[in-house]
Every structure is written in C-alpha cells, then in structure tokens.
Design an enzyme around this catalytic site. Structure first.
Site, PDB file in Angstrom:
ATOM      1  CG  ASN A  44      40.675  46.614  41.980  1.00 29.51           C
ATOM      2  OD1 ASN A  44      40.970  46.452  40.792  1.00 29.51           O
ATOM      3  ND2 ASN A  44      40.124  45.675  42.711  1.00 29.51           N
TER       4      ASN A  44
ATOM      5  CB  CYS B 161      54.442  36.846  36.077  1.00 22.71           C
ATOM      6  SG  CYS B 161      53.271  37.395  37.297  1.00 22.71           S
TER       7      CYS B 161
END
Ligand code: SAH
Length: 387
Positions: free
Chosen positions: A269, A330
C-alpha cells in the site's frame, strides 16, 4: 417514425454552449424507448438535432447530430472513420492506443481501444449499447481487426440500467495479447486487466518521464509496469509498488520479457510504504505518482485532496535535490487548478522548493472536447526539486 423529445429553454442553452448532454430535469414529457435515437426539439418545436435517449440515467440525451441528418450506417461509418483516421495520422509509436474517445470523437459514450489486431469496446449508455451490433462490423471493416471484445463491465453502466458483461462480439479474443509501446513489449489481458487492459492514457507521459529518469527510481501505483519498465533503461534501479498481487506478478513478468534486470516490484500500500520510508529523505532521484482516481464523485473531493497532498508531500521529502517527480491525478472531479494547488501546498508543507518543468495531460489519442470538461480528466506535472 423517430420519436420526438422537447427540451426546456435551459436545455437549449446548454446545447448552444456546445455540450452534448441534456439532463432529465431539462426534458418536457419524455416518452421514448430505452436507448432509442430521438429528434430533439426546443420549447417552440424548433428542430435542434438528434440524440441517444436513456430512460434511466440523469444524462437523458446525448446529442449525436445537430440540425437535420440521416442517422444510418453511412453516418456511423463516417464518424468511426474520422476517429480512426485521426489516430493513424498521429504516428504513434505503439500498437495499443485509443481509437474512439467517446464525446471527443462525436461518438458519445463509446470507447474503442486497439491492442494490435484486436479491439476492445465499451458502450456506456443505453443508446450505444443498442448500437453496438451495428457498429462492430463497421469497426472490423475499417480496422481489419481479428477479434472484438466488449469490456462492458464499468460500473457506470449500472446507472443506465445495463448489465455488466464481458464477451467477444467478433472472432476470438485471446487472454494474452502482445502490445508494444516504444521499446517496451507488454502482455495484455483485455478480458481481466484494469480498464481495457492497459492505461493507454498515460503512454505519452511515460515517454516524457523517460526523458528525466535517472538514478534510483520509485514507481508508485505501478500496475503492470507502465512507468517503471519505460524508465528502467535510464535508471540504476527501479522499485515499483502496487497493492495488487496480480499487478506485481505482471510487472515482474513484463520486466523479464523485456530483459530488464534492474526492476523490483513489491506488493504494498503506497500510503503505508511512504510512511515507512519517512526517514529515507533524499533516497530517490526520480519518483512517479500515478494513483487511481481518489475522487470518484463530488462528495469525495475533500478526502481525495487530502490523499493527494499526503502522498505528494511525502515523496517530495524522499527525492534528492535536483530530482524529478512525475505526479498525476486522473480524478475528473479534481480539476487542473485544484491539483496544482494541492501540489503547491505539499511543497510548502514539506519545505521543498519545486519548479514545474512540464504540464501534461492524457495522451493525444484521448483528446479533450472544448466545452466538455468531462473529457479532460488526467493531469500530469513534471516537477523538479531544487534543494
Ligand atoms: N501507472 C500505471 C497505472 C496505475 S493505475 C500505468 O502507467 O500503467 C493505479 C494502480 O494503483 C492500480 O494498479 C491499483 O492496483 C493500484 N493501487 C490502488 N490503490 C493503491 C494503494 N493504496 N497502494 C498501492 N497501489 C494501489
């Protein structure tokens, strides 16, 4: 008979501003079948054009033509040929790229990606879903594709009341297709990979990043290796991080396939890993941050901004002076100025003076339609840490 739908003055204003969507609240007495092509008229019955109708989504109409037009096979063929012709003229150094980018190709809610001899399509509205059987043979004719896969599993289809399905619509589509991007060869799985198999929108940013890469490289959110593989040639060493075990297996396999021996991919992570690396200031010369969209809707924008700030702040500390950060967002809901502000705040809070070397966006095969902000979603900054 083509059904007619009347819109409100507000809807008509919106069309005048060049945006092809009309929301349900701007329709007067809608009555048409799901996914049908309708005539759109103004409050005084003046013909405005034709649109795809959805009886479920808040986006009730998506304009396909203004004024009078005959919407037949020749119409679609001309639209598709224009989109494909534009990509052919770009001279892309890749066998995988986007052929149709929805609204920006005047083909609302249609995505077509090319992977070598195969096409992957997505129909993201009732209207496009209904049209697919008519469009696929035209696409095959125009491209000579050996197979066409419908990756109709994005969640937005649920808003249209459409099922999530993945199926071949033409020929046979393998689970492993070879695709090249500049000097790199990937194996792409269009059936199960993220999006339609690759993050094609980042291709030109990977090329750009390769121009700055050197020394120790950290590729955060690496997926199957887009940035890391491309940067390896200029780097001493690349570390790639992704939380998906499948992505880590793919990047490792792609590295092997390309004879890249200085790349190590780890399942991690990124938020946790960057915290662990806290004491390693100055450890990297080049860092890429390409997270998934943190703000999937308006409600999650504040949380997303906090997330973007946190990772940008941490990597600015990890960079050596003179090092480069390629940082991306994005999230459509985080616009260019919000993203620039977050990066600025990260530089202030980390006490790292930063210059902007390049401002970039999604690749040219994913063009932005002026007046339609939804077609501009990917922001990419190349930053340099001064000291
Ligand atoms: N840079 C890639 C695309 C990245 S897409 C390219 O150029 O092709 C985002 C990736 O982030 C996905 O592969 C997803 O598995 C991964 N991801 C999502 N959340 C993550 C997290 N918290 N830590 C690490 N990886 C994460």
């Amino acid at each position: 008979m083509i059904p007619t739908i009347r819109i409100t003055p507000r809807g008509e204003d919106r069309l005048r501003s060049a945006h092809p969507w009309i929301y349900r609240s701007d329709l007067r007495d809608p009555s048409a079948g799901p996914g049908s092509i309708v005539r759109v008229v103004g409050p005084k019955d003046r013909l405005l054009g034709q649109a795809l109708y959805s009886d479920r989504s808040q986006i009730a109409l998506r304009m396909i033509a203004r004024g009078e037009a005959v919407i037949d096979a020749a119409f679609w063929r001309a639209r598709l040929a224009a989109a494909i012709g534009f990509r052919n003229a770009l001279g892309l150094d890749a066998t995988a790229y986007r052929l149709v980018h929805g609204e920006a190709d005047l083909l609302p809610s249609l995505i077509v990606d090319r992977y070598g001899d195969y096409l992957v399509v997505q129909a993201l509205s009732q209207g496009m879903d209904r049209l697919l059987p008519e469009l696929v043979p035209i696409l095959v004719e125009l491209t000579g594709a050996r197979g066409v896969l419908a990756r109709n599993d994005p969640r937005v289809r649920l808003l249209e009341g459409l099922e999530q399905t993945v199926q071949a619509l033409h020929g046979e589509v393998p689970e492993a297709i070879e695709a090249t991007e500049g000097p790199i060869t990937y194996m792409v799985d269009p059936w199960h990979g993220q999006k339609t198999g690759l993050f094609l929108d980042q291709r030109e940013n990977r090329e750009a990043a390769a121009r700055y890469a050197r020394g120790r490289v950290l590729d955060c959110f690496s997926y199957n290796g887009g940035f890391g593989l491309r940067l390896a040639a200029a780097a001493d060493r690349v570390e790639a991080l992704d939380s998906s075990a499948d992505a880590v297996a793919r990047i490792t396999e792609n590295a092997r396939r390309n004879g890249i021996t200085n790349l190590e991919a780890r399942e991690a992570n990124v938020f946790d890993e960057l915290r662990h690396l806290e004491r390693e200031a100055g450890r990297y010369d080049t860092i890429v941050l390409d997270p998934p969209a943190f703000a999937k809707n308006k409600a999650s924008v504040q949380k997303a901004l906090a997330g973007y700030k946190q990772i940008n702040l941490r990597v600015l500390r990890l960079l050596a002076p003179g090092g480069y950060l390629v940082t991306c967002s994005c999230s459509y809901n985080v616009d260019e100025s919000m993203f620039a502000q977050v990066v600025y705040e990260a530089s202030v809070d980390s006490h790292v003076p930063v210059t902007v070397v390049e401002k970039r966006m999604q690749g040219r095969d994913h063009p932005v339609l002026l007046g339609v902000p939804e077609t501009y979603y990917l922001k990419c900054l190349v930053l340099r840490k001064l000291s």
